[in-house]
Design a protein around this motif. Structure first.
Motif, PDB file in Angstrom:
ATOM      1  N   GLY A   6     -51.839  46.722  -1.597  1.00 60.06           N
ATOM      2  CA  GLY A   6     -51.575  47.832  -2.496  1.00 60.06           C
ATOM      3  C   GLY A   6     -50.908  49.028  -1.865  1.00 60.06           C
ATOM      4  N   SER A  55     -55.646  49.394 -11.002  1.00 58.92           N
ATOM      5  CA  SER A  55     -56.038  50.207  -9.845  1.00 58.92           C
ATOM      6  C   SER A  55     -57.100  49.537  -8.992  1.00 58.92           C
ATOM      7  N   ALA A 101     -58.414  51.512  -5.691  1.00 62.82           N
ATOM      8  CA  ALA A 101     -57.505  52.474  -5.073  1.00 62.82           C
ATOM      9  C   ALA A 101     -57.924  53.893  -5.456  1.00 62.82           C
ATOM     10  N   THR A 160     -51.211  57.355  -3.678  1.00 64.17           N
ATOM     11  CA  THR A 160     -51.514  56.181  -4.499  1.00 64.17           C
ATOM     12  C   THR A 160     -50.507  56.053  -5.626  1.00 64.17           C
ATOM     13  N   LEU A 217     -50.939  48.740  -9.262  1.00 63.29           N
ATOM     14  CA  LEU A 217     -50.805  48.015  -8.010  1.00 63.29           C
ATOM     15  C   LEU A 217     -49.813  46.870  -8.175  1.00 63.29           C
TER      16      LEU A 217
END
Length: 269
Positions: free
Chosen positions: A51, A87, A117, A123, A127
């Motif tokens: 990720g 996520s 995440a 971020t 993903l």
């Protein structure tokens, strides 16, 4: 609008370590908590590499221990990302114990970890999706680990001594798997440090047997650093070690060179 980042390599990651006395209970077997710590670490590394984001462990499914890992054995934790959400993702981790001399391998346990995440400037969501990518095998031993604060100096980079400890362990494992003998380090040859390794980075140790002598094995180890957020990789160091087969009294013992060469050939197929 969020833009998915490029797909990271889907090949599984491996963390290989030794079962030392301090990691065992009064039965001489690996503590369950230590096993879980290894599994959680490799799950985190697999998640972060996929990720390219900061992750935390949210949960793990029930983990049943089917067999113990004994003092002096190797443990091999292999992680694969098996599900990806917006996520969060799931990582399957398999933990195998391996006898150093007899090469006996047995499954200790298998677990599934869910990691999430952490939202922030580093971020990017969603993903990247899973992709079917066949793992590549170059015949060398690949091991990963992570640099924690206790292993760094006042500059926030990995101590040279800790780097050598990791590289020496990788040389030991490669030489042991080649010879299936009791192995000790006889010499550390030239070592070149070409780039620092920073706290929080993943390290990959790549080891390869270069020569097999009467009782010695020459092993080369490369140390690579990888930033888990952007995927940038750097060659950090290269070292060469002479490992020697010994008997119960610590004297040099001849290696079965034909069997060692055959094992080496098989690993490189």
């Amino acid at each position: 609008m969020t833009v998915p980042i490029p797909q990271a390599p889907a090949a599984p990651l491996q963390l290989i370590d030794m079962v030392f006395p301090g990691d065992t209970n009064h039965h001489g077997t690996l503590f369950g908590g230590v096993a879980l710590a290894h599994m959680d670490k490799i799950a985190f590394l697999a998640a972060a590499r996929h990720g390219r984001a900061p992750f935390v462990t949210a949960s793990s499914e029930k983990i049943d221990f089917a067999a113990p890992a004994h003092r002096g054995e190797m443990i091999e934790a292999t992680a694969r990302v098996i599900r990806v959400g917006r996520s969060s993702l799931d990582v399957e981790v398999e933990l195998i114990a391996e006898g150093t001399v007899n090469a006996e391998r047995r499954l200790c346990t298998r677990g599934r970890f869910t990691l999430v995440a952490v939202k922030g400037p580093d971020t990017r969501l969603p993903l990247p999706p899973l992709q079917d990518t066949a793992p590549t095998d170059d015949g060398r031993l690949h091991m990963v680990d992570m640099v924690f604060p206790g292993e760094t100096n006042h500059y926030g980079t990995l101590y040279g001594g800790d780097a050598l400890k990791m590289m020496g362990k990788a040389a030991f494992i490669a030489a042991t798997r080649c010879s299936r003998a009791v192995i000790v380090m006889a010499a550390s040859h030239r070592i070149d440090f070409v780039s620092p390794v920073h706290e929080g980075e993943m390290i990959e140790l790549i080891s390869q047997v270069r020569e097999i002598g009467r009782s010695s094995i020459l092993t080369e180890v490369e140390l690579w650093a990888e930033n888990l957020l952007d995927g940038a990789r750097r060659h950090a160091a290269t070292a060469t070690f002479t490992m020697v087969s010994v008997d119960d009294e610590g004297r040099a013992k001849p290696i079965d060179r034909d069997s060692a060469a055959q094992r080496l050939f098989t690993q490189r197929l």
